[in-house]
Design an enzyme around this catalytic site. Structure first.
Site, PDB file in Angstrom:
ATOM      1  N   HIS A 174       0.857  -1.193   0.000  1.00 54.34           N
ATOM      2  CA  HIS A 174       0.000   0.000   0.000  1.00 54.34           C
ATOM      3  C   HIS A 174       0.891   1.240   0.000  1.00 54.34           C
ATOM      4  O   HIS A 174       1.450   1.625   1.026  1.00 54.34           O
ATOM      5  CB  HIS A 174      -0.939   0.028   1.190  1.00 54.34           C
ATOM      6  N   ARG A 182     -10.271   0.734  -6.454  1.00 53.75           N
ATOM      7  CA  ARG A 182     -10.521   1.175  -5.079  1.00 53.75           C
ATOM      8  C   ARG A 182     -11.862   1.898  -5.014  1.00 53.75           C
ATOM      9  O   ARG A 182     -12.129   2.789  -5.826  1.00 53.75           O
ATOM     10  CB  ARG A 182      -9.411   2.144  -4.666  1.00 53.75           C
ATOM     11  N   ASP A 211       2.217   3.040   3.111  1.00 50.32           N
ATOM     12  CA  ASP A 211       1.358   4.201   2.831  1.00 50.32           C
ATOM     13  C   ASP A 211       2.170   5.429   2.399  1.00 50.32           C
ATOM     14  O   ASP A 211       1.651   6.545   2.384  1.00 50.32           O
ATOM     15  CB  ASP A 211       0.451   4.562   4.005  1.00 50.32           C
TER      16      ASP A 211
END
Ligand code: 0GY
Length: 295
Positions: free
Chosen positions: A27, A120, A245
């Site tokens: 991610h 997403r 992230d």
């Protein structure tokens, strides 16, 4: 960029933890650069530039082998920066796109060829304006031909309302950031229980990510985040993945920019055995994003 924007740490600490061979940062995002890939007019924030070369340098520095680049909301439905990152990764990156309901089969096929393996659906209202269920069902029908999965991003309070819809979807669903629990509560208490129950469904996966967003105890050890991630990893070891992230969108909301080395050093605390670490960082993301490379 926004006046109060926090830029990623340009010189993170080398982590003490060495990820297993072939580890995937599952991610992360790219931002621009904005003069090549303009940010979307409907964006809710304007970040600093954070392009693919810096991302891949960080991958190597932290001891990872591959990335999953998730389309960031600041690029809206214009997936060019993300796709450009995939096509410059020598096969070591896959992607998750954000698409319009009227996207064509040929556009999806081109993204698949570049390495996109999912879409997403974002329900976080400070980032996007969520759409009705039928809109998302239309996208599900279109991606079926490619075997893609769906990444869902929602706040803990929204799970009750969306749960039946999510469970009606036929694909694998990967939940961002454990559905954003309140980590000041008891991990075994009634607040987190609905999410753990949701995870009982075999097609639900989860990213045990984002201590920097969820923690109230804060850096560098993010202690309050650890029991939540560990609980999910130990309960559902075959359906969890992990990511940095980077470059940490929108963290002006939270107030600090993490050192990515610190984030990697949390991994052995949430996945305390070598077997759990291998599942979290290698086996599970490979099964989802590079299934053709698994025996
Ligand atoms: C994340 C979380 C956030 C933002 C985005 O695409 C994005 O803008 O994903 C957030 O602000 O919570 O996954 O990086």
């Amino acid at each position: 960029m926004d006046a109060n924007w926090l830029c990623f740490d340009p010189a993170p600490t080398k982590p003490s933890f060495t990820p297993p061979l072939g580890a995937v940062d599952a991610h992360c995002h790219v931002f621009g650069p904005g003069d090549v890939f303009p940010f979307a007019p409907e964006r809710k924030y304007t970040p600093c530039d954070a392009g693919r070369d810096i991302l891949y340098g960080l991958r190597d520095f932290l001891g990872f082998s591959r990335n999953v680049v998730v389309q960031a909301t600041c690029h809206g439905k214009d997936n060019r920066a993300m796709v450009d990152a995939l096509t410059h990764a020598n096969g070591r990156a896959r992607g998750v796109a954000d698409v319009k309901a009227d996207i064509s089969h040929d556009e999806l096929a081109a993204m698949h060829e570049a390495g996109v393996r999912g879409v997403r659906f974002n329900y976080v209202k400070r980032l996007v304006d969520p759409k009705p269920d039928e809109y998302y069902r239309g996208i599900i029908e279109k991606i079926a031909a490619f075997g893609w999965h769906v990444v869902i991003y929602f706040e803990a309070a929204d799970l009750a309302e969306k749960r039946d819809f999510f469970l009606s979807l036929p694909t694998t669903l990967v939940v961002d950031h454990m559905g954003r629990p309140d980590v000041t509560k008891d991990v075994d208490g009634p607040e987190f229980a609905p999410f753990l129950k949701f995870m009982e469904n075999d097609n639900i996966w989860c990213k045990v990510t984002c201590p920097e967003r969820l923690s109230k105890s804060g850096p560098p050890t993010y202690d309050d985040f650890v029991p939540f991630a560990r609980k999910v990893v130990e309960t559902y070891p075959d359906r969890v993945i992990w990511g940095t992230d980077w470059p940490h969108p929108n963290l002006n909301m939270v107030g600090h920019m993490p050192d990515d080395g610190w984030l990697v050093d949390i991994i052995p605390r949430i996945a305390p055995t070598a077997e759990l670490q291998r599942k979290l960082l290698v086996d599970n993301p490979m099964r989802l994003y590079w299934p053709e490379e698994r025996p």
